[in-house]
Design a protein around this motif. Structure first.
Motif, PDB file in Angstrom:
ATOM      1  N   UNK A 180      -2.540  -9.935   5.413  1.00 47.23           N
ATOM      2  CA  UNK A 180      -1.305 -10.568   4.941  1.00 47.23           C
ATOM      3  C   UNK A 180      -0.532  -9.642   4.000  1.00 47.23           C
ATOM      4  N   UNK A 181      -1.222  -9.091   3.009  1.00 52.53           N
ATOM      5  CA  UNK A 181      -0.555  -8.213   2.055  1.00 52.53           C
ATOM      6  C   UNK A 181       0.033  -6.977   2.708  1.00 52.53           C
ATOM      7  N   UNK A 182      -0.683  -6.405   3.680  1.00 49.23           N
ATOM      8  CA  UNK A 182      -0.210  -5.198   4.359  1.00 49.23           C
ATOM      9  C   UNK A 182       0.997  -5.463   5.252  1.00 49.23           C
ATOM     10  N   UNK A 183       1.010  -6.608   5.914  1.00 50.06           N
ATOM     11  CA  UNK A 183       1.992  -6.820   6.980  1.00 50.06           C
ATOM     12  C   UNK A 183       3.150  -7.746   6.628  1.00 50.06           C
ATOM     13  N   UNK A 184       3.068  -8.471   5.517  1.00 44.78           N
ATOM     14  CA  UNK A 184       4.110  -9.462   5.218  1.00 44.78           C
ATOM     15  C   UNK A 184       5.495  -8.843   5.137  1.00 44.78           C
ATOM     16  N   UNK A 185       5.602  -7.657   4.542  1.00 46.32           N
ATOM     17  CA  UNK A 185       6.924  -7.069   4.342  1.00 46.32           C
ATOM     18  C   UNK A 185       7.197  -5.893   5.281  1.00 46.32           C
ATOM     19  N   UNK A 186       6.254  -5.624   6.182  1.00 40.04           N
ATOM     20  CA  UNK A 186       6.482  -4.630   7.225  1.00 40.04           C
ATOM     21  C   UNK A 186       7.055  -5.342   8.453  1.00 40.04           C
ATOM     22  N   UNK A 187       7.811  -4.643   9.293  1.00 38.10           N
ATOM     23  CA  UNK A 187       8.446  -5.307  10.453  1.00 38.10           C
ATOM     24  C   UNK A 187       7.493  -5.457  11.634  1.00 38.10           C
ATOM     25  N   UNK A 204      -5.048 -15.052  -2.636  1.00 38.05           N
ATOM     26  CA  UNK A 204      -3.758 -14.764  -3.260  1.00 38.05           C
ATOM     27  C   UNK A 204      -3.800 -13.512  -4.138  1.00 38.05           C
ATOM     28  N   UNK A 205      -4.899 -13.323  -4.851  1.00 36.31           N
ATOM     29  CA  UNK A 205      -5.030 -12.122  -5.691  1.00 36.31           C
ATOM     30  C   UNK A 205      -5.055 -10.870  -4.815  1.00 36.31           C
ATOM     31  N   UNK A 206      -5.831 -10.900  -3.744  1.00 33.35           N
ATOM     32  CA  UNK A 206      -5.919  -9.746  -2.843  1.00 33.35           C
ATOM     33  C   UNK A 206      -4.570  -9.480  -2.180  1.00 33.35           C
ATOM     34  N   UNK A 207      -3.912 -10.534  -1.690  1.00 30.87           N
ATOM     35  CA  UNK A 207      -2.611 -10.369  -1.044  1.00 30.87           C
ATOM     36  C   UNK A 207      -1.585  -9.790  -2.008  1.00 30.87           C
ATOM     37  N   UNK A 208      -1.629 -10.218  -3.270  1.00 27.80           N
ATOM     38  CA  UNK A 208      -0.706  -9.713  -4.287  1.00 27.80           C
ATOM     39  C   UNK A 208      -0.861  -8.208  -4.482  1.00 27.80           C
ATOM     40  N   UNK A 209      -2.088  -7.750  -4.680  1.00 25.41           N
ATOM     41  CA  UNK A 209      -2.344  -6.327  -4.937  1.00 25.41           C
ATOM     42  C   UNK A 209      -1.948  -5.482  -3.731  1.00 25.41           C
ATOM     43  N   UNK A 210      -2.356  -5.905  -2.541  1.00 19.82           N
ATOM     44  CA  UNK A 210      -2.078  -5.125  -1.331  1.00 19.82           C
ATOM     45  C   UNK A 210      -0.576  -5.113  -1.031  1.00 19.82           C
ATOM     46  N   UNK A 211       0.097  -6.236  -1.239  1.00 15.18           N
ATOM     47  CA  UNK A 211       1.542  -6.297  -0.978  1.00 15.18           C
ATOM     48  C   UNK A 211       2.316  -5.374  -1.911  1.00 15.18           C
ATOM     49  N   UNK A 212       1.876  -5.244  -3.147  1.00 18.76           N
ATOM     50  CA  UNK A 212       2.527  -4.313  -4.084  1.00 18.76           C
ATOM     51  C   UNK A 212       2.562  -2.907  -3.505  1.00 18.76           C
ATOM     52  N   UNK A 213       1.433  -2.485  -2.966  1.00 15.26           N
ATOM     53  CA  UNK A 213       1.325  -1.142  -2.388  1.00 15.26           C
ATOM     54  C   UNK A 213       2.128  -1.035  -1.095  1.00 15.26           C
ATOM     55  N   UNK A 224       4.823  -2.686  -0.095  1.00  8.39           N
ATOM     56  CA  UNK A 224       6.278  -2.677  -0.295  1.00  8.39           C
ATOM     57  C   UNK A 224       6.760  -1.276  -0.650  1.00  8.39           C
ATOM     58  N   UNK A 225       6.056  -0.631  -1.566  1.00  7.98           N
ATOM     59  CA  UNK A 225       6.443   0.730  -1.963  1.00  7.98           C
ATOM     60  C   UNK A 225       6.350   1.687  -0.779  1.00  7.98           C
ATOM     61  N   UNK A 226       5.278   1.554  -0.005  1.00 14.71           N
ATOM     62  CA  UNK A 226       5.087   2.414   1.168  1.00 14.71           C
ATOM     63  C   UNK A 226       6.197   2.193   2.191  1.00 14.71           C
ATOM     64  N   UNK A 227       6.559   0.933   2.420  1.00 16.03           N
ATOM     65  CA  UNK A 227       7.552   0.621   3.442  1.00 16.03           C
ATOM     66  C   UNK A 227       8.922   1.176   3.081  1.00 16.03           C
ATOM     67  N   UNK A 228       9.335   1.004   1.840  1.00 15.87           N
ATOM     68  CA  UNK A 228      10.645   1.519   1.416  1.00 15.87           C
ATOM     69  C   UNK A 228      10.704   3.036   1.597  1.00 15.87           C
ATOM     70  N   UNK A 229       9.640   3.729   1.205  1.00 15.98           N
ATOM     71  CA  UNK A 229       9.604   5.187   1.363  1.00 15.98           C
ATOM     72  C   UNK A 229       9.656   5.591   2.840  1.00 15.98           C
ATOM     73  N   UNK A 230       8.890   4.902   3.683  1.00 21.25           N
ATOM     74  CA  UNK A 230       8.860   5.252   5.107  1.00 21.25           C
ATOM     75  C   UNK A 230      10.187   4.933   5.781  1.00 21.25           C
ATOM     76  N   UNK A 231      10.847   3.859   5.324  1.00 24.40           N
ATOM     77  CA  UNK A 231      12.131   3.475   5.899  1.00 24.40           C
ATOM     78  C   UNK A 231      13.185   4.538   5.611  1.00 24.40           C
TER      79      UNK A 231
END
Length: 266
Positions: free
Chosen positions: A13-20, A217-226, A228-235
């Motif tokens: 969930x954390x890895x993929x929620x904000x990736x397309x 929720x704690x795991x999803x929070x930490x992974x999503x933080x990482x 989001x930053x990765x996705x913006x840079x790759x985009x």
């Protein structure tokens, strides 16, 4: 669902929620591969751990959400306007949407077709005019909100739909991505709140369920933080094409597995 299974699902969930790439689609397939029984708590868990992911957005963009200035009211109005279509359609068709969540075939097809779209989307919107969400009016926000509704089909990706919708409304790629993150907050908060309200008895009557939700929720929070930053840079560097190839490969793999008789539902 065991604690280890809950952690794995939360990582997905954390890895993929904000990736397309569709977090819902990935969680459906991951649950099947892990042999998790698709009971009512599992369905609730997969929605409610989105709360951890949206908190990552609030923390990373805290100035946008928490520091008040003359533009903040306008920002919140746009988010409220943009989330209305999803709230209405989600409420009216909740049963049909839940039924689609049971179908790996739908996930495979939409991942594949969405991947083809992402191969070309960078070339469709070459002349953006809006380089800040402050310059976006409420009508554009509403149109992006309708784009978001497409993502109620598993495998489409809320992130992909809203970013493409933003680019279609003349937003730059980065601003469209950030507005997609912002829009996730009220959208997913509403979905999570609704699920928690409906499933409160299920959670409270089994203390283990509450523990799994907290861990998830704690795991999803930490992974999503990482993520989001990765996705913006790759985009910024690569655009959407790499995600298009990924979606196509995963979609084909799912469809082949189904055709070979592998059971992807539990």
């Amino acid at each position: 669902m065991t604690t280890l299974q809950a952690i794995i699902i939360a990582i997905v969930e954390g890895l993929t929620e904000f990736l397309p790439v569709s977090s819902t689609g990935h969680m459906i397939i991951t649950s099947a591969l892990l042999g998790i029984n698709k009971d009512e708590f599992t369905k609730l868990f997969e929605v409610c751990i989105q709360l951890g992911a949206i908190l990552a957005v609030v923390v990373l963009y805290w100035k946008k959400f928490l520091v008040f200035d003359k533009n903040r009211l306008n920002f919140y109005v746009k988010l409220i306007i943009a989330v209305i279509p999803a709230l209405i359609i989600g409420y009216l068709f909740s049963d049909k949407i839940d039924a689609l969540l049971e179908s790996p075939l739908v996930v495979g097809i939409t991942l594949l077709l969405g991947g083809v779209v992402l191969l070309f989307v960078d070339n469709w919107f070459l002349h953006p005019e809006i380089d800040s969400d402050d310059k976006m009016n409420i009508f554009k926000a509403l149109r992006i909100g309708f784009w978001q509704c497409i993502a109620m089909i598993p495998g489409v990706s809320r992130s992909a739909a809203t970013i493409i919708g933003g680019m279609q409304q003349k937003l730059t790629r980065n601003v469209a991505a950030e507005f997609s993150f912002f829009l996730a907050v009220p959208t997913m908060a509403a979905a999570t709140g609704y699920k928690l309200l409906k499933g409160r008895e299920l959670i409270m009557e089994h203390p283990e369920n509450l523990k799994l939700l907290l861990i998830g929720n704690v795991v999803a929070f930490v992974v999503a933080m990482l993520a989001i930053k990765f996705f913006i840079d790759s985009l910024k560097k690569y655009g959407f094409k790499m995600w298009g190839y990924y979606r196509i490969l995963v979609g084909i793999a799912i469809l082949i597995a189904i055709a070979m008789g592998y059971k992807l539902t539990v």
